[in-house]
Design a protein around this motif. Structure first.
Motif, PDB file in Angstrom:
ATOM      1  N   LEU A 490       0.922  -1.183  -0.026  1.00 53.71           N
ATOM      2  CA  LEU A 490       0.026   0.002   0.033  1.00 53.71           C
ATOM      3  C   LEU A 490       0.759   1.260   0.064  1.00 53.71           C
ATOM      4  O   LEU A 490       0.705   2.036  -0.697  1.00 53.71           O
ATOM      5  N   THR A 491       1.842   1.272   0.848  1.00 52.15           N
ATOM      6  CA  THR A 491       2.728   2.371   0.857  1.00 52.15           C
ATOM      7  C   THR A 491       3.520   2.614  -0.291  1.00 52.15           C
ATOM      8  O   THR A 491       3.679   3.708  -0.923  1.00 52.15           O
ATOM      9  N   ARG A 492       4.117   1.570  -1.139  1.00 49.65           N
ATOM     10  CA  ARG A 492       4.876   1.881  -2.295  1.00 49.65           C
ATOM     11  C   ARG A 492       4.111   2.540  -3.347  1.00 49.65           C
ATOM     12  O   ARG A 492       4.204   3.191  -4.167  1.00 49.65           O
ATOM     13  N   THR A 493       2.592   1.687  -3.436  1.00 55.27           N
ATOM     14  CA  THR A 493       1.755   2.360  -4.444  1.00 55.27           C
ATOM     15  C   THR A 493       1.380   3.723  -4.067  1.00 55.27           C
ATOM     16  O   THR A 493       1.200   4.507  -4.876  1.00 55.27           O
ATOM     17  N   ALA A 494       1.176   4.034  -2.749  1.00 55.28           N
ATOM     18  CA  ALA A 494       0.775   5.361  -2.549  1.00 55.28           C
ATOM     19  C   ALA A 494       1.827   6.368  -2.690  1.00 55.28           C
ATOM     20  O   ALA A 494       1.567   7.371  -3.458  1.00 55.28           O
TER      21      ALA A 494
END
Length: 685
Positions: A490-494
């Motif tokens: 989630l953090t990488r995509t965000a």
């Protein structure tokens, strides 16, 4: 026939915990035998309501419906299902929970409001389980077993059920009743695995007492054959079959044999068996055997669930409470006092200590409690010399050391990003075996979270909110590897999306924070975070999954979070598109994630690629047997116990035994520590 309230509560507690449904037993007049038991709030709400419409509906189901003697699913209202199962010749009815068809959940609150008046219908609907074919099959199967137990409790089997109550069931008493007066069986017993595919009859009662301590292998004779499958086996004319040699050798003239494999609370296989001598039993023997095996199996499962859940909850809550307190304390000495205090509470030991090196003066700060202080202070000075020596500290994992008087000390280094912060120690003299392993694992987790709090306190960080977020993120990763993986995705995509989009800095911070804390509920975040933006955005995002049409009133942060969560489910933008919110934002989001794929690589400036040095655990200098090295090799590759068993052609139980021995020989407490130790060996070569 009357029901025993305590026994009914025991059975309902067991199955409500296993199924996540609320269970409710009423007599034919509609009077409850016990109050509803379980966490299904929708069902509780419908039962609790005293308005005439609710009472009329329940009376209608009880008096007007002719339900068959099996679990039946019916529409409580269109799209909202419950289960019903009459038992004891229809004198009692078991109701079980509510589940809703996913497609009708959006409309369900309004239907409920029209039928029963105002209420928390949106919240209750969101918390209601989804109705799927797989869930229906599982619920039906388990509720049939629950009804069978309830039936037997009303039909004279009260002593049997009583004997299996509690965390530690009395197996001997259970087997005595299973083979005693009033039972169709002449004998009953239990066999347990004592080695790889070798079983021993550990308890047998009735006319086959001579079988006690007899051994057999999987596949050998009737008992061994029963273990090859995962279902019950029934044999007649046992005395005339060559597979009954074990019984004949012990002088037992068995005519009928019922066998059923079940699972011990530690995951190893058990075999329950019961039989008769001289003559075949009545046609009810199979049903009686099935009941007994079901009771034994469910008792083992309940004990296992309770032990695991209680241990996990206590450990997690202790860590979280301590770490949150340390984070808000923001003072090195206060944090050290907290750690020392919890060390005494955890182990009920005679002393605990903590020393850290001041980043300003380089001097050691020592806090300790218990024991003779001069002796402890001298030991702490020697330990500090070992850890903070110019050549480097002694290690990264908790270890057992000896004081001058020969008593054991468990030492745990606290590191933050490779930097040694301090050393924590407790008296380990009274702990051995499994208890010692559990404490070592707990200290390893504590060291990860405690080091963060100490490092931030030493640097005098003013951003307390960021400290809390970091501690929560670390705690989730420590206790749930899946949460760490999900949060990282989630953090990488965000990061990828937000770096391209033109959104305010506050929105960026809110979205990234929710991604980092994705394993926590919005309610929990609202209680631990001082600012409400993060919790509000997380709550709004979850509402968008239930009511996508409400996106117009949602914040940009909430919409981005919802899209990120939808994308992360399958790592596919299709799920984000199907969510059906804010077409313009969705199109922008999907365009970014579909066209920005990143890869990482390392290369030399001269263009030559350096091959990684190969390292085989099988060739490593480890104090392990060849088979244990094979198991460790698979473990480091991330294989589960079941996968290791399949690869090496051994049983799951044997894999567990090998892993236990590996942990003992490597002086580690869990998989993470074992893998960490292997990596240390790789980099120290």
């Amino acid at each position: 026939m009357s029901l025993n309230r305590a026994i009914v509560e025991t059975i309902l507690n067991l199955y409500s915990e296993r199924l996540g449904l609320t269970l409710y037993v009423v007599n034919r007049s509609g009077k409850p035998v016990v109050e509803p038991i379980g966490i299904d709030e929708m069902f509780h709400e419908l039962v609790r309501r005293s308005d005439a419409k609710t009472e009329q509906d329940f009376a209608h189901y009880i008096h007007d419906y002719q339900f068959p003697d099996r679990v039946t699913a019916f529409d409580f209202i269109p799209g909202l299902f419950s289960f019903v199962r009459p038992f004891s010749m229809g004198n009692y009815i078991l109701f079980a929970g509510t589940a809703a068809e996913p497609d009708v959940k959006k409309k369900l609150p309004e239907v409920l409001r029209q039928r029963y008046g105002d209420g928390r219908w949106e919240t209750l609907t969101a918390a209601t389980a989804d109705w799927t074919d797989d869930q229906e099959r599982r619920w039906t199967s388990e509720l049939e077993r629950a009804a069978l137990l309830l039936e037997q409790s009303a039909g004279g089997q009260l002593p049997l059920i009583n004997s299996m109550e509690g965390r530690e069931p009395d197996r001997t008493a259970f087997l005595q009743r299973a083979s005693g007066a009033g039972s169709v069986f002449d004998f009953a017993g239990i066999a347990e695995e004592i080695d790889d595919d070798l079983f021993s009859i550990t308890d047998v009662q009735g006319t086959a007492a001579a079988l006690a301590e007899s051994r057999f292998r999987s596949g050998e004779g009737f008992l061994g054959r029963a273990l090859l499958g995962k279902h019950e086996s029934i044999w007649e004319h046992v005395q005339a079959d060559s597979r009954g040699s074990l019984f004949r050798e012990k002088g037992i003239d068995a005519a009928y044999l019922y066998c059923c494999p079940i699972t011990h609370r530690d995951g190893s296989p058990l075999l329950f068996f019961a039989g008769t001598e001289t003559s075949a039993p009545s046609s009810a023997a199979g049903e009686q055997g099935r009941l007994l095996a079901s009771m034994l199996g469910t008792s083992e499962l309940l004990a296992s669930l309770k032990l695991e859940n209680e241990a996990y909850r206590v450990q997690l809550h202790s860590l979280m409470d301590l770490c949150m307190t340390m984070t808000y304390a923001g003072d090195v000495r206060k944090i050290m006092y907290m750690l020392v205090d919890i060390g005494l509470q955890l182990t009920e030991s005679t002393f605990s200590y903590m020393f850290v090196q001041s980043p300003l003066t380089g001097r050691m700060q020592l806090v300790s409690r218990g024991r003779q202080q001069p002796l402890l202070e001298q030991y702490a000075k020697e330990a500090a010399g070992r850890y903070f020596h110019a050549d480097g500290y002694a290690g990264t994992l908790p270890s057992v050391q000896l004081m001058q008087d020969g008593s054991a000390v468990i030492e745990c280094p606290f590191l933050h990003r490779g930097e040694l912060i301090g050393v924590y120690g407790v008296d380990g003299g009274s702990l051995v075996g499994e208890e010692l392993e559990k404490l070592l694992a707990f200290l390893q987790s504590l060291s990860v979270l405690g080091a963060i709090s100490l490092q931030r306190a030493m640097q005098r960080w003013d951003d307390v909110e960021e400290q809390v977020i970091t501690v929560l993120e670390s705690a989730a990763a420590e206790f749930d590897p899946d949460a760490r993986t999900r949060s990282a995705l989630l953090t990488r995509t965000a990061d990828r999306v937000l770096s391209v989009m033109d959104v305010p800095e506050e929105t960026v911070h809110t979205v990234l924070t929710v991604c980092r804390l994705s394993s926590y509920s919005s309610l929990y975040l609202s209680t631990v975070l001082k600012t409400r933006e993060t919790a509000d955005a997380a709550g709004e995002a979850r509402q968008l999954f239930l009511y996508p049409e409400s996106w117009r009133s949602a914040s940009t942060a909430a919409k981005l979070i919802a899209l990120l969560f939808a994308f992360a489910e399958e790592e596919d933008s299709t799920a984000a598109k199907e969510l059906g919110i804010d077409p313009e934002l969705t199109e922008l989001f999907c365009g970014i994630v579909e066209n920005h794929v990143f890869q990482e690589a390392e290369f030399e400036l001269d263009g030559k690629q350096e091959e990684a040095e190969s390292f085989s655990i099988l060739d490593a200098d480890l104090p392990l047997s060849p088979r244990e090295k094979e198991v460790l090799d698979q473990l480091v590759k991330g294989s589960t116990n079941k996968e290791i068993a399949g690869t090496l052609f051994i049983s799951d139980h044997t894999v567990k035994n090998h892993i236990t021995k590996i942990f003992q020989k490597l002086n580690v407490a869990d998989r993470a520590q074992a893998i960490s130790k292997v990596y240390q060996l790789i980099y120290q070569r």
